[in-house]
Design an enzyme around this catalytic site. Structure first.
Site, PDB file in Angstrom:
ATOM      1  N   CYS A   2       0.862  -1.179   0.000  1.00  0.00           N
ATOM      2  CA  CYS A   2       0.000   0.000   0.000  1.00  0.00           C
ATOM      3  C   CYS A   2       0.896   1.225   0.000  1.00  0.00           C
ATOM      4  CB  CYS A   2      -0.916  -0.008   1.221  1.00  0.00           C
ATOM      5  SG  CYS A   2      -2.020   1.433   1.300  1.00  0.00           S
ATOM      6  N   GLU A 127      -3.740   1.031  -6.220  1.00  0.00           N
ATOM      7  CA  GLU A 127      -2.760   0.008  -6.564  1.00  0.00           C
ATOM      8  C   GLU A 127      -2.606  -0.014  -8.079  1.00  0.00           C
ATOM      9  OE1 GLU A 127       0.060  -1.442  -6.009  1.00  0.00           O
ATOM     10  OE2 GLU A 127      -0.788  -2.066  -4.082  1.00  0.00           O
TER      11      GLU A 127
END
Length: 354
Positions: A2, A127
């Site tokens: 992340c 992402e």
């Protein structure tokens, strides 16, 4: 992993979104600490400041460990034992902490042993999916599925904790498990609070985008257990760290690739930026409903209103900075999107393959 998030909700709205029940079952809102340090953004990267939830017992001796506060912290954990005067000289990346090595690395093992567990708040995270036949990447915005209810029709502000149930049912923030630490400069000065996000193997739904994902705490019970270090041991809390399938996502524009870009286009579904006819459906179509709040204080009473002026007035400070043309700006797209919102059950999502 992340490495980029969005958290743009105003601090009062974010606090209402994090309403909870304490050990006595009383409804409460978490109290802000250093709220002036919170900078809402659609595009947060490591070393920026983000809001985290933590137990009040960490900052007030003798407090109930089930009570919560929200505090902005630096993303990228600086260990309390770090000896350099400049935290940026830390030689390794601590923005993420792998769950499978959390007990092996001193930077994470020490704060975990001290009960320094926190919940990192975000609208969602980004992402990047790498193409199979090319080096080009496709960014995605990933977040909790949103469910429309009758309560979500009300966007009025709450006057106190007793009103939270009537007000906040519009956007469920993503709650990611994290660890924090407090670093004191060797030469004296204010303590630096910083955090890391724990990561796990991706769930099946996200595996086609990336092989790692944040450890998401899905539900009030999980959040409560992770934060309450006074009652829940580290060994028990670590049982909460695992992948969850309760997420949804959509493709977004490459404008999010640069962390300097801070506009709604970062998290708008890509299809809305390239089509004239906008269609809204499913869970992802609730993503920015909470942006459409009216702002009476900013309305000009001298300006006559048009017949169709029942469209919500945009109050977000970032909407004015859109790089798109006025006719196709971020606020305009969001406005059309919200007006066409339909109540539908979330559909199964699959990542786009290039």
């Amino acid at each position: 992993m992340c490495g980029r998030t969005s958290c743009h909700l105003p601090k009062e709205v974010l606090a209402r979104a994090c309403a909870y029940r304490d050990r006595q079952g009383q409804r409460r809102l978490p109290e802000w600490r250093n709220p002036d340090r919170y900078c809402p953004s659609y595009n947060k990267s490591p070393q920026s400041s983000s809001p985290v939830l933590l137990s009040r017992l960490h900052v007030e001796k003798g407090a109930d460990s089930s009570e919560r506060i929200i505090a902005p912290m630096r993303w990228g954990l600086v260990p309390s034992w770090f000896k350099e005067a400049d935290p940026s000289k830390l030689q390794y990346n601590t923005s993420n902490c792998r769950s499978d090595t959390i007990m092996e690395k001193r930077s994470f093992k020490v704060p975990l042993g001290k009960g320094r567990r926190c919940v990192v708040l975000a609208d969602g995270f980004y992402e990047w999916q790498r193409g199979q036949r090319t080096n080009r990447t496709q960014p995605y915005f990933i977040y909790f599925p949103q469910i429309k209810t009758e309560k979500s029709e009300s966007m009025d502000a709450a006057d106190g904790p007793e009103d939270w149930e009537k007000v906040w049912d519009n956007w469920r923030p993503l709650t990611m498990a994290g660890l924090f630490d407090c670093w004191e400069p060797p030469e004296g000065g204010d303590c630096l609070y910083s955090y890391t996000i724990i990561t796990v193997d991706s769930c099946k739904g996200l595996n086609g985008i990336h092989h790692r994902m944040p450890a998401i705490l899905d539900g009030e019970e999980a959040v409560s257990m992770w934060l309450d270090f006074g009652e829940v041991s580290a060994q028990e809390a670590l049982k909460l760290i695992h992948p969850t399938e309760n997420i949804t996502f959509h493709r977004v524009s490459s404008v999010v690739n640069s962390s300097r870009n801070n506009t709604p286009e970062c998290l708008l579904p890509l299809r809305l930026l390239g089509r004239k006819e906008l269609k809204a459906s499913g869970s992802s179509q609730k993503m920015l409903q909470w942006l459409a709040t009216k702002s009476p204080k900013k309305q000009d009473t001298k300006t006559p209103q048009k017949a169709e002026s029942d469209v919500p007035q945009w109050s977000s400070q970032f909407l004015k900075k859109s790089p798109l043309s006025p006719k196709r700006g971020g606020a305009d797209l969001l406005e059309q999107w919200l007006k066409r919102e339909k109540e539908e059950e979330p559909v199964a999502k699959r990542p786009h393959t290039q």
